[in-house]
Design a protein around this motif. Structure first.
Motif, PDB file in Angstrom:
ATOM      1  N   GLY A 151      24.636 119.728 157.714  1.00  0.00           N
ATOM      2  CA  GLY A 151      25.243 120.977 157.261  1.00  0.00           C
ATOM      3  C   GLY A 151      24.547 122.237 157.721  1.00  0.00           C
ATOM      4  O   GLY A 151      24.786 123.317 157.186  1.00  0.00           O
ATOM      5  N   THR A 152      23.644 122.149 158.708  1.00  0.00           N
ATOM      6  CA  THR A 152      22.972 123.371 159.151  1.00  0.00           C
ATOM      7  C   THR A 152      23.361 123.753 160.579  1.00  0.00           C
ATOM      8  O   THR A 152      23.288 124.917 160.936  1.00  0.00           O
ATOM      9  N   LEU A 153      23.738 122.767 161.396  1.00  0.00           N
ATOM     10  CA  LEU A 153      24.077 123.081 162.781  1.00  0.00           C
ATOM     11  C   LEU A 153      25.525 123.558 162.861  1.00  0.00           C
ATOM     12  O   LEU A 153      26.394 123.050 162.165  1.00  0.00           O
ATOM     13  N   ALA A 154      25.765 124.538 163.729  1.00  0.00           N
ATOM     14  CA  ALA A 154      27.112 125.073 163.863  1.00  0.00           C
ATOM     15  C   ALA A 154      27.664 124.775 165.252  1.00  0.00           C
ATOM     16  O   ALA A 154      26.930 124.743 166.231  1.00  0.00           O
ATOM     17  N   ASN A 160      41.133 127.705 165.090  1.00  0.00           N
ATOM     18  CA  ASN A 160      41.539 126.687 164.121  1.00  0.00           C
ATOM     19  C   ASN A 160      42.711 125.866 164.619  1.00  0.00           C
ATOM     20  O   ASN A 160      43.663 126.416 165.169  1.00  0.00           O
ATOM     21  N   ILE A 180      28.814 122.810 160.868  1.00  0.00           N
ATOM     22  CA  ILE A 180      29.600 123.970 160.445  1.00  0.00           C
ATOM     23  C   ILE A 180      30.537 124.348 161.584  1.00  0.00           C
ATOM     24  O   ILE A 180      30.099 124.490 162.730  1.00  0.00           O
ATOM     25  N   HIS A 181      31.818 124.501 161.272  1.00  0.00           N
ATOM     26  CA  HIS A 181      32.778 124.902 162.303  1.00  0.00           C
ATOM     27  C   HIS A 181      32.901 126.425 162.345  1.00  0.00           C
ATOM     28  O   HIS A 181      33.149 127.048 161.324  1.00  0.00           O
ATOM     29  N   VAL A 182      32.696 127.016 163.519  1.00  0.00           N
ATOM     30  CA  VAL A 182      32.838 128.465 163.677  1.00  0.00           C
ATOM     31  C   VAL A 182      33.973 128.729 164.671  1.00  0.00           C
ATOM     32  O   VAL A 182      33.806 128.566 165.869  1.00  0.00           O
ATOM     33  N   PRO A 183      35.149 129.109 164.170  1.00  0.00           N
ATOM     34  CA  PRO A 183      36.266 129.348 165.092  1.00  0.00           C
ATOM     35  C   PRO A 183      36.159 130.711 165.770  1.00  0.00           C
ATOM     36  O   PRO A 183      35.764 131.686 165.150  1.00  0.00           O
ATOM     37  N   TYR A 184      36.495 130.752 167.048  1.00  0.00           N
ATOM     38  CA  TYR A 184      36.533 132.023 167.777  1.00  0.00           C
ATOM     39  C   TYR A 184      37.981 132.342 168.071  1.00  0.00           C
ATOM     40  O   TYR A 184      38.873 131.523 167.872  1.00  0.00           O
ATOM     41  N   ARG A 185      38.214 133.555 168.566  1.00  0.00           N
ATOM     42  CA  ARG A 185      39.555 133.937 168.971  1.00  0.00           C
ATOM     43  C   ARG A 185      39.667 133.638 170.463  1.00  0.00           C
ATOM     44  O   ARG A 185      39.449 134.511 171.300  1.00  0.00           O
ATOM     45  N   GLN A 198      23.830 132.701 170.728  1.00  0.00           N
ATOM     46  CA  GLN A 198      24.198 133.128 169.378  1.00  0.00           C
ATOM     47  C   GLN A 198      24.659 131.938 168.540  1.00  0.00           C
ATOM     48  O   GLN A 198      24.584 131.952 167.328  1.00  0.00           O
ATOM     49  N   ILE A 199      25.193 130.927 169.207  1.00  0.00           N
ATOM     50  CA  ILE A 199      25.611 129.699 168.527  1.00  0.00           C
ATOM     51  C   ILE A 199      25.134 128.564 169.434  1.00  0.00           C
ATOM     52  O   ILE A 199      25.194 128.683 170.657  1.00  0.00           O
ATOM     53  N   THR A 321      43.046 122.627 157.239  1.00  0.00           N
ATOM     54  CA  THR A 321      44.271 123.276 156.764  1.00  0.00           C
ATOM     55  C   THR A 321      44.468 124.604 157.460  1.00  0.00           C
ATOM     56  O   THR A 321      43.521 125.222 157.918  1.00  0.00           O
ATOM     57  N   LEU A 322      45.700 124.996 157.557  1.00  0.00           N
ATOM     58  CA  LEU A 322      46.002 126.363 157.983  1.00  0.00           C
ATOM     59  C   LEU A 322      46.585 127.116 156.801  1.00  0.00           C
ATOM     60  O   LEU A 322      46.928 128.261 156.897  1.00  0.00           O
TER      61      LEU A 322
ATOM     62  N   SER B 189      40.230 130.867 158.987  1.00  0.00           N
ATOM     63  CA  SER B 189      40.687 129.730 158.197  1.00  0.00           C
ATOM     64  C   SER B 189      42.083 129.272 158.592  1.00  0.00           C
ATOM     65  O   SER B 189      42.511 128.197 158.211  1.00  0.00           O
ATOM     66  N   GLY B 190      42.792 130.069 159.365  1.00  0.00           N
ATOM     67  CA  GLY B 190      44.151 129.699 159.741  1.00  0.00           C
ATOM     68  C   GLY B 190      45.185 129.962 158.660  1.00  0.00           C
ATOM     69  O   GLY B 190      46.331 129.571 158.801  1.00  0.00           O
ATOM     70  N   GLU B 449      36.392 139.319 161.637  1.00  0.00           N
ATOM     71  CA  GLU B 449      36.018 138.136 162.409  1.00  0.00           C
ATOM     72  C   GLU B 449      34.499 138.066 162.592  1.00  0.00           C
ATOM     73  O   GLU B 449      33.881 137.023 162.368  1.00  0.00           O
ATOM     74  N   ARG B 453      31.950 135.346 161.030  1.00  0.00           N
ATOM     75  CA  ARG B 453      31.196 134.505 161.957  1.00  0.00           C
ATOM     76  C   ARG B 453      29.703 134.657 161.708  1.00  0.00           C
ATOM     77  O   ARG B 453      28.959 133.680 161.692  1.00  0.00           O
ATOM     78  N   LEU B 456      28.887 132.696 158.673  1.00  0.00           N
ATOM     79  CA  LEU B 456      28.896 131.255 158.941  1.00  0.00           C
ATOM     80  C   LEU B 456      27.605 130.850 159.644  1.00  0.00           C
ATOM     81  O   LEU B 456      26.981 129.850 159.310  1.00  0.00           O
ATOM     82  N   GLN B 459      24.598 130.787 157.578  1.00  0.00           N
ATOM     83  CA  GLN B 459      24.831 129.900 156.444  1.00  0.00           C
ATOM     84  C   GLN B 459      24.944 130.657 155.137  1.00  0.00           C
ATOM     85  O   GLN B 459      24.317 130.322 154.135  1.00  0.00           O
TER      86      GLN B 459
END
Lengths: 323, 500
Positions: A151-154, A160, A180-185, A198-199, A321-322, B189-190, B449, B453, B456, B459
């Motif tokens: 639960g610490t690594l992203a 999404n 950890i999931h980090v969504p980008y655009r 940065q990630i 989920t969305l 989150s969608g 955003e 981020r 996240l 943490q």
């Protein structure tokens, strides 16, 4: 007299032949619309515009590419599926065509029953890439690290409910780890953040990360395709690392509305396959790590159905989920 | 540094491609036209042309749009000098002394000084931009999510503070813009937000119809609602070349205007209007005869005209290197880049050097073209001022509808445009400037955003925003700006009470 008889016979034969041709072969008599549910400049738009001129020449009618965007592809896909099933409207869909049924509430179409698949155009695997300074240098290191500090690594993804996100969640489930999931655009900003440190890592399609991998700006740890990628032959697959059931591709395919006459399906499919197998098309994509598939409509249909089931299970167990 | 100049040189080779020269000329021409005509400004024009640029190569598109922007600074001064009406808000101060010069029979030299000061400033600013851009862009390369969050906050705070009119209405506009930007699918989150189950809304409101509605359609309604009132100066314009005394007095003023303007253009919230006002104030303060300002002082034309042009150009820098639009026109430019799949920010310079340096170098060409368009052809523009406006409007409206539809081939966008046209007109009636709304609309989703981020990645530890030095300083500056504004607000309140 004989002459006339021969002529008659010849005419009759000619008519018979052309009649037979008409029965077998669907010939369009007006331009065909190819709907792209995504904005111009994206991968699906690029593919559509690459195919359109050659397909048009083969069918003897121009193919008009129309970007009908909105709703994350839903509006455009709805327009393809809602069109008359006469062969004059086809469209390109992406991986999300199969997964959206589990993610988008009140989806206005059914990917299995409302579409007549034509062929899968391309597919490309997803790569797990990391910053070169990241402690984990191999997929094995990463799994060990993730188990030691859950639960610490992203990890990043292009967004999404896209292939990178699915790849990450499938790996988490299969390997029993927590990230950890980090969504980008989109993939590009995520890739930049990996390069800048940065990630630590991200799942992104092979074709998008290839130049950064070749330049040594990021280190590839694994790919999600069933076999190793021809453009990164040294990079192991997730299956080789013992992570099963995480085979993820980003794919693009062409569909028509359901109920398309079988002659039209056959003709469109046949011409599409010829266009896709031209070396200038397939070689160009192969250099990017993208595989041209060009399979039969039945195979493509079966694939979509199996993806709908697979993603249903994955989305449920990974609790994606969305909504 | 040498690198930057060799890059600029490469940019020049891009800008000198026939197609780009043509689009640069087209932009400069359109810019002059709308600058001369009061009413439609560069923001509205760029909004209308956004969908067209979709079909152009990105360099040509941006070169043209930029040409419109700084071209409008040239055209605006013509109307200011000859009609005493600011063609653009940035040429308001040019009316003060420019029109007086024209009344005393020196219209020609006033126009000449305005155009030449703009040219002078435009050329020098290209080099200023070349130096600043590389440094800023390199700095931004090290920015993470936390730094970007703080930078965007600063941009938004500046948008409120620099806005014309009351702080309260600017704040209201910012919040409205933020709310509108929330519509659609949440990136993190969608989740679908405020879409009311409509698929047309699930990608959010598109920037193009929103901007076209708020700026172009609203402008048209406003212009139709108000009676036309324009008296073009009668009499001859005379020779355009200023005399030696004019040049001697203008050169230092234009230099000061250039320096001040290019600095103010770099600030978030800055731009040509601010630049020209500041330059006028500066000239008045430095002058030995400040009481003569307003009676036709040539410094009062040269300084502001240099400043508005240089700040128009430098305001591209924050957008191209940091990804923050500092004024509504830059928000439009951001929209134009996004249409082509280019994310404004430090990557533009490394990934699309042709676009970056081609755009900057095109400004050199554009400024030279503008002097030619404006000075010898001045008669054409003067006669254009005599065409009644109502003849333009139907054409512009039809063009807007086609444009709004063509981006996504979605009729819903036309509805959005028309709705926001009426909303924009209502804002004008309430004297609420829509600029902060459009900036918030662009910055809002980015702020969210980056915030999420950063959270996240840390943490869930919010101290990430203050433990990172760059982020902390940016937040500190934002806080200082807010504090300063509040302070002056309360002082004014007190003074009001005291005087009441």
């Amino acid at each position: 007299m004989l002459n006339i008889g021969v002529k008659c016979l010849a005419i009759c034969l000619a008519m018979g032949v052309s009649y037979a041709a008409m029965a077998d072969e669907w010939v369009p008599d007006k331009p065909i619309k190819l709907i792209v549910p995504y904005p111009a400049g994206g991968t699906s738009d690029m593919i559509a515009r690459l195919i359109a001129p050659d397909l048009g020449a083969a069918l003897g009618q121009p193919i008009v590419v129309e970007n009908k965007t909105g709703g994350g592809g839903v509006s455009g896909t709805e327009a393809i599926i809602g069109a008359d099933a006469n062969g004059y409207t086809i469209g390109i869909v992406a991986s999300s065509f199969a997964s959206s049924v589990h993610l988008v509430p009140n989806l206005p179409f059914d990917p299995i029953n409302d579409a007549q698949p034509l062929t899968m155009v391309t597919r490309v695997g997803v790569a797990l890439i990391a910053n070169p300074d990241f402690e984990a240098k191999t997929i094995g290191d990463l799994l060990a690290m993730a188990k030691a500090e859950p639960g610490t690594l992203a990890y990043g993804s292009a967004g999404n409910g896209l292939s990178g996100h699915f790849a990450g969640e499938a790996m988490k489930l299969s390997a029993g780890i927590d990230l950890i999931h980090v969504p980008y655009r989109g993939g590009a900003p995520g890739l930049n953040d990996v390069i800048a440190g940065q990630i630590p890592m991200m799942f992104n399609v092979i074709s998008s990360v290839l130049t950064s991998v070749q330049a040594g700006k990021v280190r590839p740890l694994a790919v999600t395709s069933a076999t190793r990628s021809a453009v990164m032959p040294d990079v192991p697959t997730l299956a080789e690392a013992g992570i099963l059931d995480a085979e993820i591709y980003e794919w693009y395919g062409l569909i028509a509305p359901a109920g398309l006459p079988s002659e039209a399906t056959a003709r469109l499919h046949a011409e599409l396959v010829k266009v896709l197998q031209k070396p200038e098309f397939s070689d160009r994509l192969a250099d990017l790590g993208i595989e041209v598939v060009a399979n039969a409509p039945e195979e493509f249909g079966a694939f979509i159905a199996s993806e709908v089931d697979r993603f249903g299970a994955l989305i449920k167990s990974a609790n994606i989920t969305l909504e | 540094m040498m690198d930057s100049f060799s890059n600029l040189f490469n940019g020049l080779s891009v800008a000198l491609q026939v197609q780009n020269i043509l689009y640069c000329f087209g932009g400069a021409l359109i810019g002059t036209l709308i600058g001369v005509l009061p009413g439609l400004g560069p923001v509205a024009t760029i909004a209308i042309l956004l969908p067209v640029t979709f079909y152009l190569p990105p360099v040509a598109a941006l070169v043209m749009l930029a040409g419109i922007y700084y071209g409008a600074q040239y055209g605006g001064s013509t109307t200011a000098i000859l009609v005493n009406l600011p063609g653009e808000s940035s040429s308001i101060v040019t009316c003060l002394d420019g029109y007086q010069m024209a009344r005393s029979g020196r219209a020609g030299p006033a126009l000449g000084i305005a155009a030449l000061s703009s040219l002078y400033a435009g050329v020098i600013t290209v080099f200023v931009m070349t130096i600043f851009a590389t440094g800023l862009s390199e700095m931004a390369m090290h920015f993470g999510a936390a730094e970007y969050f703080s930078l965007m906050v600063l941009g938004l705070v500046a948008a409120v503070i620099m806005a014309q009119g009351s702080v309260i209405s600017a704040l209201a506009m910012v919040f409205l813009g933020l709310l509108l930007s929330l519509i659609g699918t949440d990136v993190s989150s969608g989740v679908q937000r405020m879409t009311f189950g409509m698929f047309d809304l699930s990608d959010g409101i598109d920037f193009v119809p929103l901007a076209m509605g708020l700026f172009a359609v609203a402008e048209i309604i406003k212009n139709l609602a108000e009676p036309e009132d324009r008296i073009v100066l009668k009499g001859k314009i005379g020779r355009l070349l200023p005399n030696w005394d004019d040049v001697r007095r203008s050169a230092p003023a234009a230099t000061r205007g250039t320096i001040l303007g290019s600095f103010l253009g770099l600030l978030p919230g800055g731009g040509p209007t601010l630049g020209s006002f500041a330059a006028y104030t500066l000239e008045k303060r430095l002058s030995k005869t400040p009481e003569k300002f307003g009676t036709g002082m040539v410094e009062g034309v040269a300084g502001p005209e240099a400043a508005n042009n240089s700040s128009a150009q430098t305001s591209f820098i924050p957008l191209l290197t940091l990804g923050i639009p500092s004024n509504p026109t830059m928000a439009m430019m951001a929209g134009a880049m996004l249409i082509h799949g280019i994310q404004p920010g430090p990557d533009v310079m490394t990934k699309n050097p042709d676009i970056f340096w081609g755009l900057i170098a095109s400004m050199l060409l554009g400024n030279v073209m503008l002097v030619i368009i404006n000075l010898p052809l001045i008669g054409v523009w003067v006669s254009l001022l005599k065409i009644p406006y109502r003849l333009f409007y139907p054409a512009i409206l039809v063009f807007c509808c086609i444009g709004a539809y063509s981006v996504n081939s979605n009729p819903f966008d036309i509805v959005v445009m028309i709705v926001f046209g009426f909303v924009g007109y209502a804002f004008m009636k309430w004297k609420a400037e829509p600029a902060p709304l459009i900036l918030a609309f662009i910055l809002g989703p980015l702020i969210e955003e980056y915030f999420r981020r950063a959270m996240l990645l840390s943490q869930g530890n919010p101290t990430t925003f203050i433990s990172r030095p760059i982020s902390f300083s940016l937040l500190l500056v934002s806080a200082a700006l807010i504090g300063f504004t509040l302070l002056s607000f309360f002082r004014r309140m007190q003074r009001k009470e005291a005087s009441a």
